[in-house]
Write an enzyme that holds these catalytic residues in place. Sequence first.
Site, PDB file in Angstrom:
ATOM      1  CE  LYS A  13     110.844  82.796  60.757  1.00  0.00           C
ATOM      2  NZ  LYS A  13     111.250  83.913  61.630  1.00  0.00           N
ATOM      3  NE  ARG A  88     114.111  87.247  56.622  1.00  0.00           N
ATOM      4  CZ  ARG A  88     114.625  86.261  57.357  1.00  0.00           C
ATOM      5  NH1 ARG A  88     114.692  85.046  56.887  1.00  0.00           N
ATOM      6  NH2 ARG A  88     115.062  86.509  58.570  1.00  0.00           N
ATOM      7  NE  ARG A 127     118.746  83.858  68.099  1.00  0.00           N
ATOM      8  CZ  ARG A 127     117.897  83.901  67.089  1.00  0.00           C
ATOM      9  NH1 ARG A 127     116.890  83.054  67.041  1.00  0.00           N
ATOM     10  NH2 ARG A 127     118.024  84.812  66.157  1.00  0.00           N
ATOM     11  NE  ARG A 160     122.084  84.453  64.262  1.00  0.00           N
ATOM     12  CZ  ARG A 160     120.890  84.112  63.808  1.00  0.00           C
ATOM     13  NH1 ARG A 160     120.392  82.913  64.066  1.00  0.00           N
ATOM     14  NH2 ARG A 160     120.170  84.935  63.091  1.00  0.00           N
ATOM     15  NE  ARG A 171     117.861  89.401  62.211  1.00  0.00           N
ATOM     16  CZ  ARG A 171     117.993  88.307  62.964  1.00  0.00           C
ATOM     17  NH1 ARG A 171     118.615  88.376  64.118  1.00  0.00           N
ATOM     18  NH2 ARG A 171     117.512  87.171  62.550  1.00  0.00           N
TER      19      ARG A 171
HETATM   20  P1  AMP Z   1     117.334  84.208  59.894  1.00  0.00           P
HETATM   21  O1  AMP Z   1     118.242  83.281  60.618  1.00  0.00           O
HETATM   22  O2  AMP Z   1     116.227  83.504  59.147  1.00  0.00           O
HETATM   23  O3  AMP Z   1     116.783  85.301  60.784  1.00  0.00           O
HETATM   24  O4  AMP Z   1     118.204  84.931  58.764  1.00  0.00           O
HETATM   25  C1  AMP Z   1     119.372  85.675  59.089  1.00  0.00           C
HETATM   26  C2  AMP Z   1     119.663  86.691  57.995  1.00  0.00           C
HETATM   27  O5  AMP Z   1     119.861  86.014  56.744  1.00  0.00           O
HETATM   28  C3  AMP Z   1     118.567  87.694  57.723  1.00  0.00           C
HETATM   29  O6  AMP Z   1     118.594  88.789  58.620  1.00  0.00           O
HETATM   30  C4  AMP Z   1     118.883  88.110  56.287  1.00  0.00           C
HETATM   31  O7  AMP Z   1     119.992  88.980  56.241  1.00  0.00           O
HETATM   32  C5  AMP Z   1     119.319  86.793  55.665  1.00  0.00           C
HETATM   33  N1  AMP Z   1     118.163  86.039  55.090  1.00  0.00           N
HETATM   34  C6  AMP Z   1     117.665  84.845  55.510  1.00  0.00           C
HETATM   35  N2  AMP Z   1     116.619  84.466  54.756  1.00  0.00           N
HETATM   36  C7  AMP Z   1     116.450  85.434  53.830  1.00  0.00           C
HETATM   37  C8  AMP Z   1     115.520  85.650  52.777  1.00  0.00           C
HETATM   38  N3  AMP Z   1     114.520  84.775  52.526  1.00  0.00           N
HETATM   39  N4  AMP Z   1     115.648  86.769  52.030  1.00  0.00           N
HETATM   40  C9  AMP Z   1     116.635  87.660  52.253  1.00  0.00           C
HETATM   41  N5  AMP Z   1     117.534  87.540  53.246  1.00  0.00           N
HETATM   42  C10 AMP Z   1     117.459  86.440  54.029  1.00  0.00           C
END
Ligand code: AMP
Length: 215
Positions: A13, A88, A127, A160, A171
Amino acid sequence: MKLVFLGPPGAGKGTQAKLIAKQRSWAHISTGDMLRAAVKAGTPLGLQAKTIMDRGELIPDDLMCAVVADRLGAADCGQGFILDGFPRTRVQADRLDETLAKLKMTLDRCVYFHIDTEVLVARMTGRLTCRSCGANFHVTAIPPKVAGICDACGGELFQRDDDREETVRNRLQVYQRSTAELIDFYAGKGNLLRVDADGQVEEVAARLAAGLGDS
Ligand code: AMP
């Protein structure tokens, strides 16, 4: 266009959002990137988020919704935006509708990137992310020209904390438990666009562009 990008972590995404937002001058709003910037800067939000993110769990809805509502009010969102990684949860999706109504905006589409779980695990655990500019690479699929160094800015590449296998699996479970129901939520509104996220970045970008049309 005003879009939500939905799909499991690692579906690509963020990569697709960056590309198309740049091409079409839309704001790219990645809640994950915003949180990582807050962690790096050591802000109160960052301090609260770090341990939750390292476990692969979700930041509380109230906090996340406030951050996004604030960001959507900025001038650069008027032309169009992509929400990448938000909403989310069902609570976040309902709050987003309320925020957009207050701003007199409507979502055009929700783009759902779908892909097989084991492909995702391989993608995420391989990654590599640039410590300086945030660009993503992959040990086999998108290797950097020089090992450990970012092609774009020369920064150091690292894995990461939340891309370790145990966290990745968690996740994905969190996604199934909390986020997957949003596919039906947006399908019910009649604005869901399904995009097959398996394949090279360019192939997926072409499918996305075709699905969105030229607008
Ligand atoms: P991402 O890079 O979008 O996968 O986000 C990394 C981490 O940030 C996720 O595993 C969550 O811990 C937190 N996170 C990002 N977006 C959200 C959201 N909309 N709601 C809650 N936690 C979020």
